[in-house]
Design an enzyme around this catalytic site. Structure first.
Site, PDB file in Angstrom:
ATOM      1  N   ASP A   1      -5.163 -10.712  78.049  1.00 49.01           N
ATOM      2  CA  ASP A   1      -6.468 -10.054  78.281  1.00 49.01           C
ATOM      3  C   ASP A   1      -7.179 -10.610  79.514  1.00 49.01           C
ATOM      4  O   ASP A   1      -7.680  -9.858  80.335  1.00 49.01           O
ATOM      5  CB  ASP A   1      -7.363 -10.065  77.025  1.00 49.01           C
TER       6      ASP A   1
ATOM      7  N   GLY B   1      -7.295 -18.027  63.777  1.00 47.85           N
ATOM      8  CA  GLY B   1      -6.707 -17.131  64.779  1.00 47.85           C
ATOM      9  C   GLY B   1      -6.925 -15.665  64.463  1.00 47.85           C
ATOM     10  O   GLY B   1      -6.203 -14.799  64.954  1.00 47.85           O
ATOM     11  N   LEU B   2      -7.936 -15.369  63.623  1.00 49.74           N
ATOM     12  CA  LEU B   2      -8.193 -13.966  63.255  1.00 49.74           C
ATOM     13  C   LEU B   2      -9.503 -13.462  63.862  1.00 49.74           C
ATOM     14  O   LEU B   2     -10.054 -12.456  63.418  1.00 49.74           O
ATOM     15  CB  LEU B   2      -8.235 -13.823  61.724  1.00 49.74           C
TER      16      LEU B   2
ATOM     17  N   SER C   1     -12.712 -14.872  64.058  1.00 51.44           N
ATOM     18  CA  SER C   1     -13.992 -15.001  63.360  1.00 51.44           C
ATOM     19  C   SER C   1     -15.130 -15.093  64.377  1.00 51.44           C
ATOM     20  O   SER C   1     -16.237 -14.617  64.109  1.00 51.44           O
ATOM     21  CB  SER C   1     -13.978 -16.226  62.456  1.00 51.44           C
TER      22      SER C   1
ATOM     23  N   GLU D   1     -19.838 -15.741  74.116  1.00 51.29           N
ATOM     24  CA  GLU D   1     -18.783 -16.729  73.886  1.00 51.29           C
ATOM     25  C   GLU D   1     -18.570 -17.609  75.126  1.00 51.29           C
ATOM     26  O   GLU D   1     -18.420 -18.823  75.025  1.00 51.29           O
ATOM     27  CB  GLU D   1     -17.494 -15.986  73.533  1.00 51.29           C
TER      28      GLU D   1
ATOM     29  N   ASP E   1     -10.554  -9.747  71.436  1.00 54.04           N
ATOM     30  CA  ASP E   1     -11.063  -9.817  70.064  1.00 54.04           C
ATOM     31  C   ASP E   1     -12.246  -8.870  69.869  1.00 54.04           C
ATOM     32  O   ASP E   1     -12.344  -8.172  68.858  1.00 54.04           O
ATOM     33  CB  ASP E   1     -11.488 -11.256  69.743  1.00 54.04           C
TER      34      ASP E   1
HETATM   35  C1  GLA Z   1      -8.110 -15.810  71.773  1.00 47.79           C
HETATM   36  C2  GLA Z   1      -9.135 -15.250  72.743  1.00 47.79           C
HETATM   37  C3  GLA Z   1      -8.693 -13.862  73.253  1.00 47.79           C
HETATM   38  C4  GLA Z   1      -7.253 -13.868  73.752  1.00 47.79           C
HETATM   39  C5  GLA Z   1      -6.339 -14.560  72.752  1.00 47.79           C
HETATM   40  C6  GLA Z   1      -4.945 -14.754  73.282  1.00 47.79           C
HETATM   41  O1  GLA Z   1      -8.099 -15.056  70.597  1.00 47.79           O
HETATM   42  O2  GLA Z   1     -10.398 -15.145  72.133  1.00 47.79           O
HETATM   43  O3  GLA Z   1      -9.579 -13.423  74.255  1.00 47.79           O
HETATM   44  O4  GLA Z   1      -7.163 -14.464  75.014  1.00 47.79           O
HETATM   45  O5  GLA Z   1      -6.829 -15.840  72.363  1.00 47.79           O
HETATM   46  O6  GLA Z   1      -4.319 -13.519  73.456  1.00 47.79           O
END
Ligand code: GLA
Length: 344
Positions: free
Chosen positions: A21, A106-107, A109, A143, A155
């Site tokens: 991204d 890793g979801l 939040s 963020e 995300d």
């Molecule tokens: C985290 C970051 C995203 C993206 C992923 C890796 O979730 O918040 O912006 O870079 O890592 O794909």
């Protein structure tokens, strides 16, 4: 102005397209059922009174002067400040935050919290966000500038644009979001928490972003979207491997879209496996706990499994074949609708 609203923002699963991204690349993600809820009610007196139910903690500050803070408070203060900067007349409000999404797994939040807060506050102000792409960008500024994580837009876009039974092909150069039917037949997607908490700000995430910037500078290109495998071979280690991951991962997103269109689930599983190998060997964001979770999913009948999100811990995604059972500790995930607001 409304007197009370409820906003819900889901977390996300990324099928493939990791660390692309912030490199103007491609991803294929979907919103899930679990997420963050913000109940907001207007309060007189120009103050925010926020309560994070899951931690039993509170925060109070004047709407006109949100000062920096740490932890979940940084999100609330950042949401108020960034909305005001975008000319939203944020009213005094009480905010009650609760989540069905584990933190640091890793979801997403973090994105779910930003999205739920900004949707609730803008609806309360009577100025609901008209453009979800712009709202995703605003959330990402919260963020980046208030929380201190240099995350990209994946995300927030997945949480805001989710569609039931669809994944979203996101092109981060054009910001085009294209729904792709997610028909898994008898296959199932599950996630297994590696048990290792991750924190974007303190992990190697920001270092990876710096490496990508350095690679662009050496190659004289504006972003790694313009990079090729041949260019990657010219770079010193580890930059060459970082670029090879990004270039090949963009290709895997296209392969996954094709596999979904053909309902070719073994081909999708192969893409998921190849993505994991690249994240482990070239991008180096796996850990022993993550590798163990991958092995456990494979042992339970996953055709493909990979680390999702930023890595350095968090969850592993597995595509289970029709005859496999969801293993102990894993949770089945389905694609659901994007973030929404309702009157309370
Ligand atoms: C985290 C970051 C995203 C993206 C992923 C890796 O979730 O918040 O912006 O870079 O890592 O794909």
């Amino acid at each position: 102005m409304r007197s009370a609203v409820i906003a819900f923002a889901p977390g996300r699963i990324n099928l493939v397209g990791e660390h692309t991204d912030y490199n103007d690349g491609l991803a294929l993600a979907f919103a899930i059922a679990q997420g963050v809820t913000v109940r907001a009610a207007a309060l007189p007196g120009g103050r925010i009174e926020a309560a994070a139910r899951d931690f039993g903690e509170e925060d109070r500050f004047p709407v006109a002067e949100p000062s920096p803070a740490r932890g979940w408070r940084a999100f609330v203060r950042g949401a108020v400040a960034e909305l005001r900067r975008a000319a939203v007349d944020v009213p005094g409000a009480s905010l009650e935050i609760s989540a069905t999404l584990p933190r640091g797994a890793g979801l997403s939040s973090s994105a779910a919290l930003e999205v739920a807060l900004t949707l609730a506050l803008s609806a309360l102000a009577g100025q609901p966000a008209a453009d979800r792409i712009e709202l995703a960008q605003l959330c990402s500024r919260i963020e980046n500038e208030w929380v201190g994580a240099q995350s990209g837009l994946l995300d927030q876009l997945a949480s805001l644009c989710g569609r039931p039974d669809h994944a979203l092909r996101i092109d981060f150069r054009s910001l085009a979001v294209t729904p792709v039917a997610l028909d898994l037949g008898a296959y199932k997607l599950v996630i297994l928490d590696s048990g290792e908490r991750r924190a974007n700000a303190s992990s190697g995430y920001n270092r990876r972003r710096d490496e990508c910037r350095e690679a662009c500078a050496l190659l004289g290109i504006p972003s790694l979207r313009a990079a090729t495998l041949e260019m990657a071979r010219r770079l010193p280690d580890p930059l060459g491997r970082r670029v090879r991951h990004v270039v090949s991962e963009n290709g895997r997103v296209e392969d996954a879209v094709k596999a979904l269109r053909r309902r070719d689930h073994p081909a999708l599983a192969a893409v998921i496996d190849a993505s994991h190998a690249s994240l482990r060997d070239d991008y180096e964001v796996s850990t022993p706990a993550v590798e163990d979770a991958v092995r456990r999913l494979k042992g339970a009948g996953a055709l493909g499994a990979r680390v999702i999100g930023g890595g350095f811990g968090g969850s592993v995604l597995g595509l289970l074949s029709p005859d496999a059972r969801v293993p102990a500790g894993a949770v089945e995930v389905r694609s659901g609708p994007g973030a929404r607001v309702s009157a309370s």
